[in-house]
Each structure stands twice: as C-alpha cells, then as structure tokens.
Design a protein around this motif. Structure first.
Motif, PDB file in Angstrom:
ATOM      1  N   LEU A  29      50.651  31.211  30.020  1.00  0.00           N
ATOM      2  CA  LEU A  29      50.232  32.031  28.870  1.00  0.00           C
ATOM      3  C   LEU A  29      49.081  32.907  29.309  1.00  0.00           C
ATOM      4  CD1 LEU A  29      49.806  29.043  26.472  1.00  0.00           C
ATOM      5  CD2 LEU A  29      51.774  30.514  26.630  1.00  0.00           C
ATOM      6  N   ASP A  30      49.136  34.176  28.992  1.00  0.00           N
ATOM      7  CA  ASP A  30      48.022  35.059  29.327  1.00  0.00           C
ATOM      8  C   ASP A  30      48.114  36.352  28.519  1.00  0.00           C
ATOM      9  OD1 ASP A  30      46.185  36.888  30.621  1.00  0.00           O
ATOM     10  OD2 ASP A  30      46.111  35.447  32.261  1.00  0.00           O
ATOM     11  N   PRO A  31      47.089  36.637  27.709  1.00  0.00           N
ATOM     12  CA  PRO A  31      47.135  37.883  26.931  1.00  0.00           C
ATOM     13  C   PRO A  31      46.759  39.112  27.760  1.00  0.00           C
ATOM     14  CG  PRO A  31      45.110  36.681  26.467  1.00  0.00           C
ATOM     15  CD  PRO A  31      45.875  35.845  27.450  1.00  0.00           C
ATOM     16  N   ILE A  33      43.755  40.003  29.218  1.00  0.00           N
ATOM     17  CA  ILE A  33      42.529  40.631  28.741  1.00  0.00           C
ATOM     18  C   ILE A  33      41.543  40.854  29.892  1.00  0.00           C
ATOM     19  CG2 ILE A  33      42.585  40.007  26.282  1.00  0.00           C
ATOM     20  CD1 ILE A  33      41.141  37.434  26.956  1.00  0.00           C
ATOM     21  N   ARG A  34      41.991  40.566  31.121  1.00  0.00           N
ATOM     22  CA  ARG A  34      41.103  40.779  32.278  1.00  0.00           C
ATOM     23  C   ARG A  34      41.702  41.854  33.177  1.00  0.00           C
ATOM     24  NH1 ARG A  34      39.616  39.789  37.514  1.00  0.00           N
ATOM     25  NH2 ARG A  34      37.729  38.560  37.821  1.00  0.00           N
ATOM     26  N   ARG A  35      40.841  42.745  33.677  1.00  0.00           N
ATOM     27  CA  ARG A  35      41.315  43.753  34.639  1.00  0.00           C
ATOM     28  C   ARG A  35      41.608  43.063  35.979  1.00  0.00           C
ATOM     29  NH1 ARG A  35      36.904  47.835  36.014  1.00  0.00           N
ATOM     30  NH2 ARG A  35      36.227  46.641  34.238  1.00  0.00           N
ATOM     31  N   LEU A  40      41.810  41.951  47.063  1.00  0.00           N
ATOM     32  CA  LEU A  40      40.507  41.279  47.169  1.00  0.00           C
ATOM     33  C   LEU A  40      40.353  40.769  48.600  1.00  0.00           C
ATOM     34  CD1 LEU A  40      40.412  39.127  43.882  1.00  0.00           C
ATOM     35  CD2 LEU A  40      39.281  41.319  44.255  1.00  0.00           C
ATOM     36  N   ILE A  41      39.138  40.398  48.919  1.00  0.00           N
ATOM     37  CA  ILE A  41      38.875  39.860  50.264  1.00  0.00           C
ATOM     38  C   ILE A  41      39.429  38.443  50.357  1.00  0.00           C
ATOM     39  CG2 ILE A  41      37.052  39.080  51.849  1.00  0.00           C
ATOM     40  CD1 ILE A  41      35.159  41.104  50.489  1.00  0.00           C
ATOM     41  N   HIS A  42      40.136  38.156  51.451  1.00  0.00           N
ATOM     42  CA  HIS A  42      40.389  36.758  51.809  1.00  0.00           C
ATOM     43  C   HIS A  42      39.715  36.543  53.149  1.00  0.00           C
ATOM     44  CE1 HIS A  42      42.061  33.329  53.775  1.00  0.00           C
ATOM     45  NE2 HIS A  42      42.302  32.847  52.578  1.00  0.00           N
ATOM     46  N   GLY A 284      37.706  33.658  44.395  1.00  0.00           N
ATOM     47  CA  GLY A 284      38.971  33.068  43.937  1.00  0.00           C
ATOM     48  C   GLY A 284      40.168  33.382  44.807  1.00  0.00           C
ATOM     49  N   ALA A 285      40.182  34.571  45.443  1.00  0.00           N
ATOM     50  CA  ALA A 285      41.315  34.902  46.310  1.00  0.00           C
ATOM     51  C   ALA A 285      41.208  34.136  47.627  1.00  0.00           C
ATOM     52  CB  ALA A 285      41.334  36.404  46.584  1.00  0.00           C
ATOM     53  N   GLU A 286      39.988  33.695  47.946  1.00  0.00           N
ATOM     54  CA  GLU A 286      39.775  33.013  49.218  1.00  0.00           C
ATOM     55  C   GLU A 286      40.124  31.526  49.102  1.00  0.00           C
ATOM     56  OE1 GLU A 286      36.050  34.265  51.063  1.00  0.00           O
ATOM     57  OE2 GLU A 286      35.991  35.942  49.692  1.00  0.00           O
TER      58      GLU A 286
HETATM   59  C1  LIG Z   1      34.032  43.048  41.142  1.00  0.00           C
HETATM   60  C2  LIG Z   1      34.629  41.770  41.645  1.00  0.00           C
HETATM   61  C3  LIG Z   1      35.022  41.687  42.976  1.00  0.00           C
HETATM   62  C4  LIG Z   1      35.577  40.507  43.442  1.00  0.00           C
HETATM   63  N1  LIG Z   1      35.964  40.454  44.740  1.00  0.00           N
HETATM   64  C5  LIG Z   1      36.546  39.349  45.217  1.00  0.00           C
HETATM   65  C6  LIG Z   1      37.041  39.322  46.551  1.00  0.00           C
HETATM   66  O1  LIG Z   1      37.004  40.318  47.281  1.00  0.00           O
HETATM   67  N2  LIG Z   1      37.588  38.164  47.003  1.00  0.00           N
HETATM   68  C7  LIG Z   1      37.706  37.060  46.205  1.00  0.00           C
HETATM   69  O2  LIG Z   1      38.208  36.040  46.672  1.00  0.00           O
HETATM   70  N3  LIG Z   1      37.274  37.068  44.928  1.00  0.00           N
HETATM   71  C8  LIG Z   1      36.699  38.180  44.425  1.00  0.00           C
HETATM   72  N4  LIG Z   1      36.278  38.209  43.131  1.00  0.00           N
HETATM   73  C9  LIG Z   1      36.361  36.959  42.329  1.00  0.00           C
HETATM   74  C10 LIG Z   1      37.750  36.725  41.780  1.00  0.00           C
HETATM   75  O3  LIG Z   1      38.172  37.859  41.050  1.00  0.00           O
HETATM   76  C11 LIG Z   1      37.717  35.466  40.882  1.00  0.00           C
HETATM   77  O4  LIG Z   1      37.241  34.379  41.635  1.00  0.00           O
HETATM   78  C12 LIG Z   1      39.097  35.139  40.343  1.00  0.00           C
HETATM   79  O5  LIG Z   1      39.577  36.203  39.559  1.00  0.00           O
HETATM   80  C13 LIG Z   1      39.085  33.862  39.503  1.00  0.00           C
HETATM   81  O6  LIG Z   1      40.420  33.549  39.199  1.00  0.00           O
HETATM   82  P1  LIG Z   1      40.817  32.673  37.959  1.00  0.00           P
HETATM   83  O7  LIG Z   1      42.299  32.564  37.974  1.00  0.00           O
HETATM   84  O8  LIG Z   1      40.007  31.423  37.921  1.00  0.00           O
HETATM   85  O9  LIG Z   1      40.324  33.490  36.661  1.00  0.00           O
HETATM   86  P2  LIG Z   1      40.666  34.964  36.176  1.00  0.00           P
HETATM   87  O10 LIG Z   1      41.143  35.801  37.289  1.00  0.00           O
HETATM   88  O11 LIG Z   1      39.491  35.438  35.404  1.00  0.00           O
HETATM   89  O12 LIG Z   1      41.892  34.744  35.180  1.00  0.00           O
HETATM   90  C14 LIG Z   1      41.735  34.141  33.937  1.00  0.00           C
HETATM   91  C15 LIG Z   1      42.868  34.612  33.047  1.00  0.00           C
HETATM   92  O13 LIG Z   1      42.794  33.898  31.800  1.00  0.00           O
HETATM   93  C16 LIG Z   1      43.287  34.747  30.793  1.00  0.00           C
HETATM   94  N5  LIG Z   1      42.833  34.222  29.485  1.00  0.00           N
HETATM   95  C17 LIG Z   1      41.614  34.327  28.906  1.00  0.00           C
HETATM   96  N6  LIG Z   1      41.604  33.700  27.703  1.00  0.00           N
HETATM   97  C18 LIG Z   1      42.863  33.180  27.520  1.00  0.00           C
HETATM   98  C19 LIG Z   1      43.466  32.415  26.474  1.00  0.00           C
HETATM   99  N7  LIG Z   1      42.793  32.046  25.382  1.00  0.00           N
HETATM  100  N8  LIG Z   1      44.769  32.064  26.618  1.00  0.00           N
HETATM  101  C20 LIG Z   1      45.459  32.407  27.746  1.00  0.00           C
HETATM  102  N9  LIG Z   1      44.928  33.138  28.765  1.00  0.00           N
HETATM  103  C21 LIG Z   1      43.634  33.509  28.653  1.00  0.00           C
HETATM  104  C22 LIG Z   1      42.709  36.118  31.164  1.00  0.00           C
HETATM  105  O14 LIG Z   1      43.478  37.162  30.594  1.00  0.00           O
HETATM  106  C23 LIG Z   1      42.798  36.089  32.693  1.00  0.00           C
HETATM  107  O15 LIG Z   1      43.952  36.741  33.180  1.00  0.00           O
HETATM  108  C24 LIG Z   1      35.737  39.380  42.604  1.00  0.00           C
HETATM  109  C25 LIG Z   1      35.355  39.470  41.263  1.00  0.00           C
HETATM  110  C26 LIG Z   1      34.820  40.653  40.775  1.00  0.00           C
HETATM  111  C27 LIG Z   1      34.450  40.735  39.352  1.00  0.00           C
END
Ligand SMILES: Cc1cc2nc3c(=O)[nH]c(=O)nc-3n(C[C@H](O)[C@H](O)[C@H](O)COP(=O)(O)OP(=O)(O)OC[C@H]3O[C@@H](n4cnc5c(N)ncnc54)[C@H](O)[C@@H]3O)c2cc1C
Length: 328
Positions: A29-31, A33-35, A40-42, A284-286
C-alpha cells in the motif's frame, strides 16, 4: 502467508520481491506522497556490519535486475585501517594515491561505489495507491484503507519518516537535501568524492561526463514529513568549493528521512501481527535491501540479528539526531 506491506519505498519494495520469491501473497500500500529520486548512491564504504548489509543490498539489486552504474571514488580524510580492511573483504579495491585534480591524497576505491536506479525498482512494484491507517487492538493491529479493513496475517510498517506518526516507534523524521552544481571539470560527473576533511560528498549527476555533480553534507533538520523546511545550500557549496574550485549552484532539492538515536537502521516485531523496518537514515539504497533480508528471516524463520533490532532504543526518552552514516 498473506502479508501486507504499508509503504512502498526502498524498504517496502525490496521486501515485496523477497517475500514473493518465497511464495507468499504480498500486497503493498502506498499513496505515493513521497518524491522518488531517479538514482541514489550505493556505497560499500561504510563502517562495521553496515558494510555487509550494503553487500547484501548489492546482491539483491543484481538478482532482481535493478540497474546500477559503477564509478571510482576518492575518500579524503583519516579512515581507520580496520574499516578499510572491511571494504577489501567485500571485494573493493583500495589504494592510497595523490589525486592531482583534487590536489589531495586520498583512498581511491574501485568496485565500492555506484549509482542505483531505485526509482525503477519502486515503480516496478504493483501498489495499491491508498493511505493505510493502523489501530492497535490488544497485541495486534487492525489496518484499514478508507475505513475498510485490509485482511492479512502479517503487516509490515515500512513508511520511513511517517513510521513514528503511525505507531509509537523511537525514531524521528528529518529533512535532508543536496544541490546540483555546475563545475569546471567533467571528472566530477564520473567520480564519487567523500571528503571528511572539508565535510561534504560529491556524486555524479548523470555519470556521462557532463560538468554537473550533486553535492551534500548529510546535515539534518528534524521536521515532520510534508512540512516546508528552509535550508541554506550555500553552506555545503562553500565547503565543496574549498576542494573543487569554482562551482555554480543550479538547484537544491530535498525530502524526508527517518532517523534513529544511533543513525543506523532498525527492524523488529512490534506486535503479534506487526513488524517494522526503517531508520534507513540517509542510506536506504545502501543498506535497505540488506535490512529487508534480515526482516524476511525474522518473519519466516524467527531469526534475529540483535545489532539491528529496534528494541535497542527502549528506554531512550529523547535524542538528538547525529551525523548521517557516511561520516566515518
Ligand atoms: C536528498 C536526499 C538524498 C538521498 N540520497 C541518498 C543516497 O544517495 N543513497 C542512499 O542510500 N540514500 C539516500 N537518501 C536516503 C533514502 O532516500 C532513504 O533512506 C530511503 O528513502 C528510506 O526508504 P524507506 O523505504 O524506509 O522510506 P521512504 O522511501 O520514505 O518510503 C516510505 C513510503 O511510505 C509511504 N507512506 C507514507 N504514509 C503511508 C501510509 N499511511 N500508508 C501507506 N504508505 C505510506 C510514502 O508514500 C513512501 O513512499 C537520500 C535522501 C534524501 C532526502
């Protein structure tokens, strides 16, 4: 088993493929709402056991055909020999060299750094584009979408910076950002630079030899996801200029991440039918797919790796976020 993953970022998407491969019925499930940034860097140039999580993540990208593009890197500043040894253990070739175009001596690494095209991974997962709500009932949760119950045997909370808003986990959301800069040397678009002396990193933008690169310093500002955060990109650009020479700011972009008290990832079981993955901080990508593989072992086999369990933060009342993990 019927498994519902709440959140389809890097963590949720990796879990989707790993659990599907083991024959489970998985919904995400995912709306949206995140860009999502295209690449990304690994890097495997991390510290401690994170190096092995990064290696596991790379194996996942290879197995599931997530495109990556490798580049050499230069690390400037003091790095412990034991840390360099762990990079070598996972197959990275490291040499200390003087790098004329940076006018600095550094650790030149091959095989350790790449861009990973995470948007392709995330977009390839079929998602139900809805926002989930969670309500705790005793030792279990009910998950609903638009007030309708979503039936599953197991739920996974994987909403990154939204995690602590949906369930009381000991993490914080923060804003982090990076800037696209134009410079005078096409090598910046073909090399990673981790400069621990000046306090910035530079990564290729497209990696095709344009004079563009992305610079950042991993600074964090605690803030709720979706709020407006004002930042000063010139701070990091000025630090980068000290090493890279003339740079021109093109644009700055950021998003929200989930930080933990020790700025390292976490996973665990929150309730009888609810698991957690998160705290992926700025990497997170790493390490994300590596942590997802630990969670799969926990859900399916009851195994746990104590070093990464969320309950290591039990008893911590409040905390300040530290530096992002690339700080060695
Ligand atoms: C500018 C920037 C540069 C970065 N560069 C790097 C990089 O080069 N290398 C790297 O490894 N990491 C990088 N990161 C970090 C990386 O983006 C995060 O570590 C990673 O996105 C975390 O993944 P995640 O799946 O935990 O969460 P997220 O990617 O934040 O995903 C969470 C998801 O949950 C969804 N969501 C929210 N609320 C709900 C709900 N109620 N129900 C269902 N879904 C919901 C959102 O829409 C979102 O898609 C960077 C971050 C930023 C901001």
């Amino acid at each position: 088993m019927k498994i519902a993953i709440i959140g389809g970022g890097i963590a949720g998407s990796s879990l989707y493929y790993m659990l599907k491969k083991r024959g489970h019925e998985v919904k995400v499930l995912d709306p949206r709402i995140r860009r999502i940034f295209p690449s990304l860097i690994h890097s495997m140039l991390l510290k401690g056991k994170d190096v092995y999580l990064a290696k596991k993540s790379l194996e996942f990208y290879r197995e599931f055909n997530v495109a990556t593009k490798e580049f050499p890197s230069v690390t400037i500043g003091r790095v412990d020999d034991s840390v360099v040894e762990s990079w070598r253990e996972v197959g990275v070739e490291v040499k200390e060299e003087y790098v004329p175009w940076l006018s600095a001596k550094g650790l030149v690494a091959r095989g350790g750094d790449r861009l990973v095209y995470v948007k392709r991974l995330i977009d390839s997962v079929p998602v139900i584009r809805e926002r989930a709500s969670i309500a705790q009932r005793g030792n279990k949760v009910d998950v609903t979408i638009n007030d309708k119950s979503l039936e599953a045997e197991v739920y996974v909370l994987a909403t990154g910076p939204w995690n602590h808003l949906l369930f009381p986990v000991n993490t914080k959301s923060y804003y982090c950002w990076a800037s696209l800069v134009l410079n005078e040397n096409s090598l910046f678009d073909q090399t990673f630079v981790y400069d621990y002396e000046k306090g910035f990193y530079s990564r290729p933008f497209l990696g095709v030899g344009m004079r563009l690169s992305i610079v950042g310093d991993g600074k964090t500002v605690v803030a709720s996801p979706g709020t407006k955060v004002k930042v000063n990109p010139l701070e990091v650009i000025d630090k980068a200029k000290e090493r890279l020479g003339k740079l021109y700011h093109v644009y700055t972009s950021g998003e929200f991440c989930e930080g933990t008290p020790d700025m390292r990832p976490a996973y665990g079981r929150l309730l009888d039918n609810l698991y957690y993955i998160g705290g992926l901080n700025g990497y997170g990508a790493e390490v994300g797919p590596g942590v997802a593989s630990l969670l799969v072992e926990m859900i399916l086999e009851g195994k746990e790796d104590r070093e990464y369990l969320l309950d290591r933060f039990n008893g911590i009342k409040d905390f300040d976020l530290g530096k992002e993990p690339h700080e060695l």
